[in-house]
Design a protein around this motif. Structure first.
Motif, PDB file in Angstrom:
ATOM      1  N   SER A 204      29.623  47.626  33.925  1.00 35.22           N
ATOM      2  CA  SER A 204      30.160  47.421  32.580  1.00 35.22           C
ATOM      3  C   SER A 204      31.143  46.247  32.599  1.00 35.22           C
ATOM      4  O   SER A 204      32.046  46.209  33.432  1.00 35.22           O
ATOM      5  N   PRO A 205      31.016  45.304  31.658  1.00 38.13           N
ATOM      6  CA  PRO A 205      31.965  44.197  31.603  1.00 38.13           C
ATOM      7  C   PRO A 205      33.246  44.540  30.838  1.00 38.13           C
ATOM      8  O   PRO A 205      34.184  43.750  30.829  1.00 38.13           O
ATOM      9  N   VAL A 206      33.296  45.709  30.183  1.00 36.97           N
ATOM     10  CA  VAL A 206      34.437  46.060  29.332  1.00 36.97           C
ATOM     11  C   VAL A 206      34.748  47.549  29.473  1.00 36.97           C
ATOM     12  O   VAL A 206      33.970  48.325  30.017  1.00 36.97           O
ATOM     13  N   HIS A 207      35.928  47.930  28.940  1.00 43.26           N
ATOM     14  CA  HIS A 207      36.263  49.341  28.753  1.00 43.26           C
ATOM     15  C   HIS A 207      35.676  49.776  27.418  1.00 43.26           C
ATOM     16  O   HIS A 207      35.661  49.001  26.458  1.00 43.26           O
ATOM     17  N   GLY A 208      35.202  51.013  27.326  1.00 40.94           N
ATOM     18  CA  GLY A 208      34.706  51.473  26.042  1.00 40.94           C
ATOM     19  C   GLY A 208      34.032  52.827  26.126  1.00 40.94           C
ATOM     20  O   GLY A 208      34.040  53.488  27.167  1.00 40.94           O
ATOM     21  N   GLU A 209      33.427  53.237  25.004  1.00 42.50           N
ATOM     22  CA  GLU A 209      32.717  54.510  24.904  1.00 42.50           C
ATOM     23  C   GLU A 209      31.242  54.239  24.624  1.00 42.50           C
ATOM     24  O   GLU A 209      30.894  53.465  23.722  1.00 42.50           O
TER      25      GLU A 209
ATOM     26  N   ASP B 236      30.110  59.005  26.999  1.00 38.12           N
ATOM     27  CA  ASP B 236      30.945  58.775  28.179  1.00 38.12           C
ATOM     28  C   ASP B 236      31.923  57.627  27.937  1.00 38.12           C
ATOM     29  O   ASP B 236      31.598  56.635  27.272  1.00 38.12           O
ATOM     30  N   LEU B 237      33.111  57.780  28.477  1.00 39.79           N
ATOM     31  CA  LEU B 237      34.097  56.704  28.477  1.00 39.79           C
ATOM     32  C   LEU B 237      33.967  55.956  29.793  1.00 39.79           C
ATOM     33  O   LEU B 237      33.961  56.562  30.866  1.00 39.79           O
ATOM     34  N   VAL B 238      33.826  54.644  29.724  1.00 40.54           N
ATOM     35  CA  VAL B 238      33.624  53.836  30.932  1.00 40.54           C
ATOM     36  C   VAL B 238      34.712  52.783  31.014  1.00 40.54           C
ATOM     37  O   VAL B 238      35.308  52.381  30.012  1.00 40.54           O
ATOM     38  N   ARG B 239      34.941  52.333  32.231  1.00 38.13           N
ATOM     39  CA  ARG B 239      35.916  51.268  32.450  1.00 38.13           C
ATOM     40  C   ARG B 239      35.189  50.031  32.967  1.00 38.13           C
ATOM     41  O   ARG B 239      34.028  50.098  33.392  1.00 38.13           O
TER      42      ARG B 239
ATOM     43  N   LYS C 249      31.490  51.321  22.089  1.00 37.91           N
ATOM     44  CA  LYS C 249      32.565  51.178  21.114  1.00 37.91           C
ATOM     45  C   LYS C 249      33.803  50.732  21.877  1.00 37.91           C
ATOM     46  O   LYS C 249      34.240  51.400  22.817  1.00 37.91           O
ATOM     47  N   VAL C 250      34.349  49.568  21.502  1.00 38.61           N
ATOM     48  CA  VAL C 250      35.460  48.976  22.236  1.00 38.61           C
ATOM     49  C   VAL C 250      36.598  48.651  21.275  1.00 38.61           C
ATOM     50  O   VAL C 250      36.422  48.594  20.060  1.00 38.61           O
ATOM     51  N   GLU C 251      37.764  48.421  21.840  1.00 44.15           N
ATOM     52  CA  GLU C 251      38.927  48.011  21.053  1.00 44.15           C
ATOM     53  C   GLU C 251      38.815  46.521  20.754  1.00 44.15           C
ATOM     54  O   GLU C 251      38.259  45.763  21.541  1.00 44.15           O
TER      55      GLU C 251
END
Length: 441
Positions: free
Chosen positions: A51-56, A29-32, A78-80
């Motif tokens: 979630s504290p970050v955007h990521g997968e 899942d992709l989360v924001r 997995k984050v940028e």
């Protein structure tokens, strides 16, 4: 890309672990940022984890019902950007090892060598070709599926089970033609081609053999554990008494007609609470907690009444503290506030603990008689049954009266049967002559 690890946060109040009760996401899942990921429960308080970050989502560290220690890795994303805080290499899940080049080369050489060896074998030893339609290899199937015996588990490969699940097929209805009765894909084909099974009983009625496994987690598990402790460690004695609440109901209706707009509607429970406070003043031994491991009874001066409340998640017991210092209206207001907080999931840990005696009531569903389970480690619980109009003999004739049973349980290690009866008889006298509830002294 980098990895970000979310650990189970410290939820405060010295809690060292929490039970995972709900996942809002799955791997892939992709989360924001600020999106809810999971919910954990500790001491009947549910905490949601955002979630504290955007990521997968790449990894989930627990299953529903698992107890997770504070600070343990719970989710990996997995984050940028640069590498985020994460577990050490020892903590990370081990990847499947790739075969070494030398081993891979040897495997290829061995594989290529096999055809040559086969070519030198005598022609008579060559295997017979498989039939074009290998379904004919299996014995004929019965015309209708025969359900397996109760509790018998059908044999099938994971692929066959997955296919059956996707097709909505109960494998217990499918006859297996493979070794040891194993169900194979051809059996699924035959079952689908045959269509719905003809009923063997009454026309239009088909047996439902479905079994759903429901894991007991969260509040339901805590209730189960507490009930098991209460019934296994407390020798219960239940005392049932009939009470004429006709006069009390008339008084309650009159007070509700005259109440101010800012006052709550009175139910029977605030009157019962006031009657219990007066009865406890005469018998303080029922307002207690028994520490059976230490062999000590903690007898309280303050009356903290737990109110067993049914909520969407299960039974909870908010506590009206210091009922001895509240009148009927104040008791009703606090009771309404706490019950609403329990049902909406906003009750705090303090509001759900610290009771010294409990009331349980099912309202109109209360039945004629119940056998309440004591809220461990308390020593008494008062159960309210439903009010019913009954004919009562007054000495000369039968007259209609509103009657209600109180079904109350006591810890027989601490409260004798005589004391239990005296306590309930005192409550009965107060409820049948409700004016006495308002007489101080």
């Amino acid at each position: 890309m980098a990895e970000h690890v979310i650990k189970l946060p410290d939820v405060g109040e010295g809690v060292a672990e929490a039970e995972l009760v709900e996942w809002h996401v799955k791997v892939g899942d992709l989360v924001r940022e600020d999106m809810l990921l999971a919910a954990v429960m500790t001491d009947k308080a549910t905490v949601e984890i955002p979630s504290p970050v955007h990521g997968e989502i790449t990894w989930l560290g627990a299953e529903i019902g698992d107890v997770v220690a504070v600070g343990s890795p719970l989710i990996r994303l997995k984050v940028e950007g640069e590498a985020a805080e994460g577990p050490s290499a020892a903590e990370a899940p081990k990847a499947i090892e790739e075969p070494k080049p030398e081993a891979a080369a040897k495997a290829v050489d061995a594989t290529e060598a096999k055809p040559a060896a086969t070519a030198t074998a005598p022609a008579a030893r060559a295997p017979k070709p498989a039939p074009a339609n290998n379904r004919n290899h299996f014995p004929a199937r019965p015309q209708f599926a025969v359900p397996r015996a109760e509790g018998e588990k059908p044999l099938a490969s994971p692929a066959v089970r997955l296919r059956a699940t996707e097709a909505g097929i109960d494998l217990r209805q499918v006859p297996g033609t493979g070794p040891a009765g194993r169900i194979v894909h051809e059996d699924i084909d035959a079952f689908l081609a045959r269509g719905p099974q003809a009923p063997t009983g009454a026309p239009g009625l088909i047996r439902n053999l479905a079994v759903e496994d429901i894991k007991v987690v969260g509040l339901r598990r805590r209730i189960a554990e507490k009930m098991a402790v209460a019934k296994s460690r407390i020798p219960h004695i239940t005392y049932v008494e009939e009470i004429d609440v006709t006069a009390l109901e008339e008084l309650r209706a009159a007070l509700n007609r005259q109440k101010r707009a800012d006052q709550p509607k009175l139910t029977l429970l605030p009157f019962l609470m006031r009657a219990m406070v007066k009865a406890i003043a005469d018998q303080p031994n029922v307002n207690a907690i028994f520490n059976d491991e230490a062999g000590v009874v903690h007898q309280y001066g303050g009356v903290h009444i737990g109110i067993a409340t049914q909520t969407p998640g299960g039974l909870m017991v908010p506590v009206v503290r210091h009922a001895e210092a509240r009148d009927v209206w104040d008791s009703a207001a606090e009771l309404a506030r706490l019950s609403d907080a329990a049902r909406t999931g906003t009750a705090t840990r303090e509001e759900l603990s610290g009771s010294t005696i409990t009331i349980t009531s099912l309202g109109a569903m209360g039945g004629v008689v119940t056998t309440p389970v004591i809220n461990h480690p308390e020593v008494a619980i008062v159960g309210v049954n439903k009010i019913m109009m009954r004919p009562v003999w007054d000495g000369t004739q039968f007259i209609p009266r509103k009657m209600m049973n109180l079904s109350s349980s006591f810890d027989h290690r601490v409260v004798d049967g005589w004391d239990a009866a005296v306590f309930i008889q005192r409550i009965k006298a107060l409820l049948e002559t409700p004016a006495l509830i308002f007489v101080e002294g």
